[in-house]
Scaffold this active site. Structure first.
Site, short mmCIF file in Angstrom:
data_model
loop_
_atom_site.label_atom_id
_atom_site.label_comp_id
_atom_site.label_asym_id
_atom_site.label_seq_id
_atom_site.Cartn_x
_atom_site.Cartn_y
_atom_site.Cartn_z
N THR A 176 -3.20 5.84 -4.20
CA THR A 176 -2.10 6.49 -3.48
C THR A 176 -0.76 6.24 -4.15
OG1 THR A 176 -2.02 4.56 -2.01
CG2 THR A 176 -3.29 6.46 -1.27
N THR A 177 -0.58 5.06 -4.73
CA THR A 177 0.67 4.77 -5.44
C THR A 177 0.70 5.49 -6.79
OG1 THR A 177 0.76 2.59 -4.38
CG2 THR A 177 2.13 2.93 -6.32
N ASP A 222 -9.39 0.54 1.79
CA ASP A 222 -9.44 0.94 0.38
C ASP A 222 -10.74 0.48 -0.27
OD1 ASP A 222 -6.99 2.09 0.65
OD2 ASP A 222 -5.87 0.48 -0.33
N ASP A 230 0.85 -1.19 0.00
CA ASP A 230 0.00 0.00 0.00
C ASP A 230 0.89 1.24 0.00
OD1 ASP A 230 -1.60 2.16 1.90
OD2 ASP A 230 -2.91 1.10 0.52
#
Length: 544
Positions: free
Chosen positions: A93-94, A391, A60
Site C-alpha cells: 500500500t505504501t 497483511d 501502515d
C-alpha cells in the site's frame, strides 16, 4: 481537534488545461511525500488523531491515508489507490502511492515541454506491459507444500512492520489461520479470510499469548446462570429464528371481552413456545445458539433438560460457528433435520477474561473457520498488531493462489528498470522519454529504502545501478538494498522475498492511476454554486 487536513487550491472554482494537470501532480506528490518515510524496515511511525479523537500510531500506508482528510479530488484518488491495493492483494500500500507520485513528478517535465498527455499515457502503458513481462520472467516458483519456504516468504514480507520482533509468532498465526479456512473448489484454492478468520482483541496479557483457535469464540455468555458452561463433545444447534411467540403485525387488533379469553390467549403463547422447544429437544441438543431472542419460558424448558442457550448472536459469528462445528444454520424449527446438528466440536466452554465472558467452541475436527485471539498490553498495540496480521494473512493467501516470488529490497524494481532503460533506446520518437520515465520512477523504491535508514543515497544507488548493468551476470537481478544497514546486498543471502502478484499489482495500479490523472484537463467544482443557490432560495423565502 480534527484529523490532519491537506488543502490544495481550495479557492479555485475551476481549473483547466495545463494548470489542472500541474495541480493534480502537485496534489499527488503531496500525498506521496506524507507516507514516503514509512517504507522499509527502518520506517518512521505516524501519529494520527482520527475523527473520533483517538490516537493511531502506525507505519501502515493504508491506515495512514485512510485517516487523512483531503479536499483536492486528485489527492482523494491517490488515497483510493492505497485502499484498492489493500483490498486486492493486502500488501504494497505504501509502495504503490510512492511509485505513482514519482511517475507523475517525472512526467511533469514532459507536460512543460508541451508533449501531449495522450502520447505520455500511451508510452506509460507500453512500459507497464513490458515491466510486467520482465517481472514474471525474473520470478522464482515456490513450493507451496514446503511449509518452510512459505513461512520464510511471509516472514520477509512483514519484516517492515511493527511486530517484526515477534515475527515468528505472527507468521505462524497467519499461516495456520489461512490453511484453516482454505477450501479447494475445482482444484482452485479459495480462502475467505475476511469472513471466516475473525480477529478478537483482548487487552491484557502478552503478545506471545496470542493463538489461533481450532474453532471459534465470541463475546457471549449463556442466558441463565444455572445452564452448563462446559460441555465436552457438544451437539450444537444453530438457529436464525426466535424462540418466542411471534407478535402480530401492528395493524392487527385483538378484542377481549372476557377474562377467560385473556387467559386462553396467554396459554396459546405458552403452547406455541412449548411446541418449539419440544421439536428442538427431539434432536437432543446440548447447546442452542440463535441470532434472535428467546423467551423466559423457552429458557426455562430448555434449561430443565440441561440445554445451554446463547441468544442474539451476530449473523457473521453464527456462520463461523457453522463452518467450525459442521452445523447448519436453520431458519425454521419445523425444518430441522438430524444432519443439521453440529457434532464436530470437541469442547464448549464459557470463560471469564478480565470483566467479560467469552464463549469458546474449540477442538473442532475439520474447522473451516477460526478465531485469532490477540493479547497485548494496550488497545493501541493490539490495533497495530491486527493491521500487521491482516497483511501477513493477505500475503499467505497470495502465495497459495500464485506461487511465484521475486527478490525484495528494491532488487526487482532495479532489475526491471534496467531492462526498461535498455529497451527504451530502441524506441524512436518522443515517446521514448515517458517510456523511460517508468524505469526512472521504479528506482524510487530502493532510493527511499536507503534514505529511510540513513544511508548514502548517491553512492549506494550508483553502485546498485552498476551491479544491475552487468549484462554477463544473471546473478545481478538478486541484488537489492538491505533496509536495516542501507547497503546493497544479495537478497538470497538476506532471505528477503516478495510475492510476484504484489509487485505486478503495485506497478499496474500506480501506472494506471498516474495515467488517469494525466488525462484530466478540467476540474469543475459545483459546491460553491450549490451554496449560492441555497442562499438565494433562503433570501427569497425571507422576502416573502
Amino acid at each position: 481537534m480534527q484529523a490532519p487536513v491537506l488543502v490544495l487550491n481550495q479557492n479555485a472554482r475551476r481549473e483547466t488545461g495545463r494548470r489542472a494537470q500541474l495541480t493534480n501532480i502537485a496534489a499527488a506528490k503531496a500525498v506521496s511525500d506524507i507516507i514516503r518515510t514509512t517504507l522499509g524496515p527502518r520506517a518512521m511511525l505516524k501519529m494520527i488523531l482520527d475523527a473520533m479523537g483517538n490516537i493511531v500510531l502506525t507505519n501502515d500506508g493504508n491506515a495512514i491515508l485512510r485517516e487523512i482528510d483531503v479536499s483536492h479530488p486528485a489527492a482523494k484518488s491517490m488515497i483510493e489507490l492505497s485502499r484498492t491495493q489493500d483490498e486486492e492483494v493486502g500488501d504494497g500500500t505504501t509502495s504503490v502511492t510512492v511509485l505513482a507520485g514519482e511517475i507523475l513528478t517525472i512526467c511533469e517535465a514532459f507536460l512543460q515541454r508541451n508533449i501531449h498527455p495522450t502520447v505520455i499515457v500511451s508510452a506509460l502503458f507500453k512500459a507497464l506491459d513490458d515491466a510486467v513481462v520482465f517481472a514474471e520472467e525474473m520470478s522464482v516458483a515456490v513450493d507451496v507444500n514446503d511449509d518452510s519456504q512459505v513461512l520464510q516468504l511471509i516472514r520477509s514480507c512483514i519484516g517492515t512492520k511493527y511486530v517484526t520482533r515477534h515475527d515468528n509468532l505472527i507468521v505462524d498465526i497467519a499461516f495456520k489461520a489461512v490453511k484453516t479456512v482454505r477450501v479447494d473448489v475445482d482444484g482452485r484454492p479459495i480462502m475467505d479470510i475476511k469472513n471466516f478468520a475473525k480477529v478478537e482483541k483482548i487487552p491484557g496479557g502478552e503478545l506471545i499469548d496470542s493463538q489461533v483457535l481450532d474453532g471459534v469464540m465470541f463475546n457471549k455468555d449463556v442466558t441463565s446462570a444455572k445452564m452448563r458452561r462446559r460441555i465436552e463433545n457438544p451437539r450444537i444447534m444453530l438457529l436464525d429464528c426466535p424462540l418466542e411467540f411471534r407478535k402480530a403485525e401492528s395493524q392487527t387488533n385483538v378484542e377481549i371481552t372476557d377474562e377467560t379469553n385473556w387467559k386462553r390467549l396467554l396459554e396459546i403463547e405458552e403452547e406455541y413456545v412449548a411446541g418449539l422447544c419440544k421439536k428442538l429437544l427431539e434432536h437432543k441438543p446440548d447447546l442452542v445458539i440463535t441470532e434472535k431472542g428467546a423467551s423466559d419460558l423457552a429458557l426455562h424448558i430448555l434449561g430443565r433438560k440441561g440445554v445451554s442457550v446463547i441468544r442474539r448472536l451476530r449473523k457473521t459469528d453464527n456462520n463461523r460457528a457453522a463452518k467450525a462445528c459442521g452445523a447448519t444454520v436453520v431458519s425454521r424449527i419445523e425444518e430441522l433435520k438430524k444432519s443439521d446438528v453440529g457434532t464436530g466440536a470437541g469442547l464448549f466452554e464459557v470463560r471469564k477474561i478480565g470483566d467479560e465472558y467469552y464463549t469458546f467452541i474449540t477442538g473442532c475436527k475439520e474447522p473451516k473457520a477460526c478465531t485469532i485471539l490477540l493479547r497485548g498490553g494496550s488497545r493501541d498495540v493490539l490495533m497495530e498488531v491486527e493491521r500487521n496480521l491482516d497483511d501477513a494473512m493477505a500475503v499467505t493467501r497470495n502465495i497459495f493462489v500464485n506461487s511465484k516470488m521475486v527478490p525484495g529490497g528494491g532488487s526487482i524494481e532495479m532489475a526491471v528498470a534496467h531492462r526498461l532503460h535498455t529497451k527504451s533506446k530502441t524506441i524512436t520518437g518522443v515517446s521514448q522519454y515517458p517510456y523511460r520515465a517508468v524505469a526512472e520512477a521504479l528506482e524510487v523504491i530502493p532510493r527511499t529504502l536507503i534514505e529511510n535508514c540513513g544511508g548514502n543515497v548517491i553512492r549506494v544507488l550508483t553502485a546498485l545501478r552498476a551491479k544491475h548493468s552487468e549484462t554477463e551476470s544473471e546473478e545481478s537481478k538478486f541484488w537489492g538494498i538491505d533496509g536495516m544497514k542501507g547497503v546493497s546486498t544479495d537478497m538470497r543471502t538476506l532471505g528477503v522475498w516478495e510475492p510476484l502478484v504484489v509487485k505486478t499489482q503495485t506497478m499496474k495500479t500506480a501506472v494506471e492511476a498516474a495515467a488517469m490523472l494525466l488525462r484530466i484537463d478540467d476540474i469543475v467544482s459545483g459546491l460553491s454554486k450549490k451554496k449560492n443557490n441555497d442562499a438565494g432560495y433562503q433570501a427569497s423565502n425571507d422576502d416573502e
